[in-house]
Design a protein around this motif. Structure first.
Motif, mmCIF file in Angstrom:
data_model
loop_
_atom_site.group_PDB
_atom_site.id
_atom_site.type_symbol
_atom_site.label_atom_id
_atom_site.label_comp_id
_atom_site.label_asym_id
_atom_site.label_seq_id
_atom_site.Cartn_x
_atom_site.Cartn_y
_atom_site.Cartn_z
ATOM 1 N N ARG A 1 23.658 -11.465 0.124
ATOM 2 C CA ARG A 1 22.521 -11.028 -0.714
ATOM 3 C C ARG A 1 21.707 -9.953 -0.003
ATOM 4 N NH1 ARG A 1 21.328 -16.804 -2.119
ATOM 5 N NH2 ARG A 1 19.701 -16.563 -0.545
ATOM 6 N N LEU A 2 21.508 -10.122 1.291
ATOM 7 C CA LEU A 2 20.768 -9.115 2.053
ATOM 8 C C LEU A 2 21.502 -7.770 2.061
ATOM 9 C CD1 LEU A 2 19.442 -11.146 5.111
ATOM 10 C CD2 LEU A 2 18.075 -10.011 3.348
ATOM 11 N N LEU A 3 22.817 -7.808 2.202
ATOM 12 C CA LEU A 3 23.594 -6.566 2.187
ATOM 13 C C LEU A 3 23.493 -5.877 0.834
ATOM 14 C CD1 LEU A 3 26.784 -7.617 4.197
ATOM 15 C CD2 LEU A 3 25.019 -5.978 4.892
ATOM 16 N N LEU B 1 18.368 -0.840 -2.084
ATOM 17 C CA LEU B 1 17.215 -0.105 -1.562
ATOM 18 C C LEU B 1 17.611 1.299 -1.093
ATOM 19 C CD1 LEU B 1 15.347 -2.933 0.372
ATOM 20 C CD2 LEU B 1 14.609 -1.785 -1.733
ATOM 21 N N GLN B 2 18.792 1.428 -0.536
ATOM 22 C CA GLN B 2 19.261 2.756 -0.128
ATOM 23 C C GLN B 2 19.423 3.670 -1.339
ATOM 24 O OE1 GLN B 2 22.772 1.757 2.258
ATOM 25 N NE2 GLN B 2 21.732 2.609 4.054
ATOM 26 N N ARG B 3 19.987 3.137 -2.428
ATOM 27 C CA ARG B 3 20.144 3.934 -3.650
ATOM 28 C C ARG B 3 18.774 4.315 -4.220
ATOM 29 N NH1 ARG B 3 24.287 0.150 -4.534
ATOM 30 N NH2 ARG B 3 22.928 -1.080 -5.896
ATOM 31 N N THR B 4 17.862 3.360 -4.233
ATOM 32 C CA THR B 4 16.513 3.632 -4.735
ATOM 33 C C THR B 4 15.838 4.698 -3.890
ATOM 34 O OG1 THR B 4 16.309 1.372 -5.555
ATOM 35 C CG2 THR B 4 14.268 2.597 -5.235
ATOM 36 N N ASN B 5 15.983 4.588 -2.591
ATOM 37 C CA ASN B 5 15.388 5.573 -1.686
ATOM 38 C C ASN B 5 15.965 6.965 -1.934
ATOM 39 O OD1 ASN B 5 13.636 6.259 0.515
ATOM 40 N ND2 ASN B 5 15.474 6.451 1.793
#
Length: 77
Positions: free
Chosen positions: A13-15, A21-25
């Motif tokens: 889940r963390l991965l 979050l990387q995509r959102t960033n």
């Protein structure tokens, strides 16, 4: 063994959250770049408009500028 499986599930889940979050960033970086470019374009257009207005004001006869200033100030002294 249940603890190990729970831990593995939490890591998965963390991965997934990290990838999300990387995509959102990355999307936010793109939006920031676009907004900054738009801001720079608007600043440039504003500067050009100010220059045109200043050039028009310079072309006005001195008497016209004085009359306008008095009218705008409510007929001051």
């Amino acid at each position: 063994m249940s603890t190990l499986e729970d831990l593995a599930e939490r890591v998965d889940r963390l991965l997934l959250r990290h990838e999300e979050l990387q995509r959102t960033n990355a999307l936010l970086d793109q939006q920031l770049t676009a907004v900054a470019a738009e801001r720079d374009n608007l600043r440039s257009r504003l500067a050009a408009a100010r220059a045109r207005i200043d050039a028009l004001i310079e072309r006005l006869p001195a008497g016209d500028v004085d009359t306008h200033d008095r009218g705008a100030s409510g007929g001051g002294v």
